[in-house]
Enzyme design. Structure first.
Site, PDB file in Angstrom:
ATOM      1  N   HIS A  13       0.829  -1.216   0.000  1.00 43.35           N
ATOM      2  CA  HIS A  13       0.000   0.000   0.000  1.00 43.35           C
ATOM      3  C   HIS A  13       0.864   1.266   0.000  1.00 43.35           C
ATOM      4  O   HIS A  13       0.438   2.306   0.487  1.00 43.35           O
ATOM      5  CB  HIS A  13      -0.940   0.035   1.207  1.00 43.35           C
ATOM      6  N   SER A  57      15.099  21.219 -15.851  1.00 39.14           N
ATOM      7  CA  SER A  57      13.898  22.012 -16.110  1.00 39.14           C
ATOM      8  C   SER A  57      14.319  23.288 -16.802  1.00 39.14           C
ATOM      9  O   SER A  57      15.391  23.827 -16.531  1.00 39.14           O
ATOM     10  CB  SER A  57      13.204  22.334 -14.784  1.00 39.14           C
ATOM     11  N   LYS A  98      16.275  21.419 -10.701  1.00 37.11           N
ATOM     12  CA  LYS A  98      15.588  20.167 -11.013  1.00 37.11           C
ATOM     13  C   LYS A  98      16.461  19.180 -11.774  1.00 37.11           C
ATOM     14  O   LYS A  98      17.239  19.535 -12.640  1.00 37.11           O
ATOM     15  CB  LYS A  98      14.335  20.440 -11.862  1.00 37.11           C
ATOM     16  N   GLU A 110       9.743   8.166 -16.188  1.00 39.49           N
ATOM     17  CA  GLU A 110       8.376   8.642 -16.442  1.00 39.49           C
ATOM     18  C   GLU A 110       7.920   8.271 -17.849  1.00 39.49           C
ATOM     19  O   GLU A 110       6.791   7.848 -18.066  1.00 39.49           O
ATOM     20  CB  GLU A 110       8.316  10.169 -16.298  1.00 39.49           C
TER      21      GLU A 110
END
Ligand code: ARG
Length: 487
Positions: free
Chosen positions: A170, A291, A297, A304
């Site tokens: 979970h 970024s 970043k 992804e």
């Protein structure tokens, strides 16, 4: 050119009009655009040439065409094959598809003999043969790339044998495991993917060639010969089925979709682990991006994107399923639309496997952060319950006691190992000093000495067994992993 179905074999003369004597009018311009597929199916070029060479050799052996014509045809095809491989073939959209492009060029070059190549065959068995050849090779590529990623994971697991981390259920910290155990779990998923590719390859490896348009041919062809020549195990048993079936693609894309889901789940874990909240992994610059606005970043884009690509691959499978659903036997032109999703699914998975092999081979896992994550989240609670159960307390009661101890900790802002023996005894009299040792993650892990468990010797044995299985697949894991960047 015109719109007839290509149902016959043997006596067309493509030099005059693509579809022969019945057609007088040119195909409507939009219809021509809908009709043409060469932009996509030119990828079958080399397989098409290979299939045609096998076919013409058979035609010569059975005396259906003369040895002289066959020899001219084969030489012409070889030359075209080389041009296709070199990228210098000039494909013409007006010639509809890969098959007509090659046959037309052949006939332009060698004359009348070229017109004999299509004797005793149809584009229906031809395209089915080409697709099976292409898919067979593509399955071999994804099998190999899956093995390479497994090799990378094996090496990374060996390197991280002593790295402990929380295992999750979970997405809550649950029990301590080894990083190696987690990486080997990924490996198991991949090995089943590999098995599905191997199975799909075995089942598709039959030759449709000779089914012709749908009902075989009147010529005395030798289907065993062409099957053998093309590396197929045998000719397909039924000509209607051979020309109409695409379930080999459905099976391959199902396997690709399952792997896409696996890779997506791995991607999701890498995304999570890359977040500052976890801080378990950093991927190298070669596999991350920055970024355009936030200079700090470093985004786990590859993880992804692989996660996202699963949508495309599943979409490819669904479009193929819907394409085939409800088609009557035998060939239907709808089936021309099978190629784009098939190519896309394989291309996508190949890239995903490559990018993960490189990204995981070079990623830096943070053992300190992982160890630290074990301190919070009460991952020792099961150890307490197990300890009590091993000391004669019924497990249900033990579970209850451990729960009360967790509650105590939450209230007091403590961790379980920070409880005193006295506090423990307030919940259950049978606790003694030995409980504290049982709460150490390394000890908890070592005590899970069962098949499939994280105890060190179980993981070591799993690594040895995995290396041996990879060797059985012809993969020297260490060398392959090193190629991908794992030292
Ligand atoms: N381009 C066609 C396809 O991919 C080849 C088969 C054409 N057959 C036909 N009867 N028109 O399906």
């Amino acid at each position: 050119m015109s719109q007839q179905s290509d149902e016959t074999a043997g006596h067309s003369t493509p030099a005059q009009s693509t579809w022969g004597g019945r057609f007088e009018e040119q195909l409507n311009a939009v219809a021509a655009r809908v009709n043409t597929s060469v932009d996509v199916d030119k990828r079958l070029g080399e397989d098409d040439v290979r299939g045609s060479i096998a076919h013409v050799r058979m035609l010569a052996k059975t005396g259906i065409v003369s040895a002289d014509d066959a020899q001219k045809i084969e030489a012409g095809l070889r030359q075209i094959g080389e041009e296709i491989a070199a990228g210098s073939m000039e494909w013409k959209a007006s010639l509809e598809d890969v098959h007509m492009n090659i046959e037309t060029l052949l006939t332009q070059r060698i004359g009348e003999a070229g017109g004999r190549l299509h004797t005793a065959r149809s584009r229906n068995d031809q395209v089915s043969t080409d697709m099976r050849l292409w898919t067979r090779a593509a399955l071999e590529r994804v099998t190999q790339k899956t093995e390479a990623l497994m090799a990378v994971l094996l090496v990374r697991a060996e390197q991280s044998l002593d790295v402990v981390m929380p295992g999750y259920t979970h997405l809550q910290r649950a029990q301590p495991v080894r990083l190696a155990h987690h990486l080997l779990a990924w490996c198991e998923m991949l090995e089943r993917d590999r098995g599905r590719y191997v199975d799909a390859r075995a089942r598709l490896n039959e030759s449709p060639l000779g089914a012709a348009a749908l009902a075989g041919t009147t010529f005395p062809i030798d289907r065993e010969m062409t099957a053998k020549e093309l590396g197929f195990d045998r000719p397909m048993r039924n000509s209607l089925d051979a020309s109409a079936d695409r379930d080999f693609l459905l099976e391959a894309l199902s396997a690709l979709s399952i792997q896409a889901v696996h890779l997506s789940r791995i991607g999701e874990e890498l995304v999570l682990w890359s977040a500052q909240e976890f801080g378990f992994v950093t991927m190298t610059d070669a596999f991350t991006t920055g970024s355009s606005i936030m200079p700090q970043k470093k985004n786990p884009d590859m993880a992804e994107l692989v996660r996202g690509k699963a949508g495309k691959v599943i979409g490819d499978l669904v479009s193929l399923l819907v394409l085939m659903k409800g088609l009557p036997l035998a060939y239907n032109r709808d089936m021309q639309e099978d190629k784009r999703p098939a190519f896309d699914a394989f291309d996508t998975i190949e890239d995903c496997l490559d990018v993960f092999a490189g990204a995981i081979a070079t990623a830096r896992f943070d053992a300190v952060r992982m160890r630290k994550a074990l301190r919070e989240g009460f991952v020792e609670a099961t150890e307490i319950a197990d300890w009590l159960a091993a000391h004669g307390v019924p497990f249900r009661e033990a579970h209850h006691v451990a729960g009360r101890l967790v509650k105590r900790c939450v209230e007091a802002g403590k961790t379980l190992p920070e409880l005193t023996l006295e506090e423990l005894r307030q919940e259950h009299a049978s606790f003694d000093d030995s409980i504290f040792r049982a709460l150490e993650p390394e000890v908890a892990i070592e005590r899970r000495d069962v098949i499939g468990g994280p105890a060190k010797k179980r993981i070591e044995a799993a690594l040895v067994a995995l290396e041996a299985r990879l060797r059985g697949y012809g993969v020297e894991a260490r060398a392959v992993a090193a190629e991908r960047g794992a030292r």
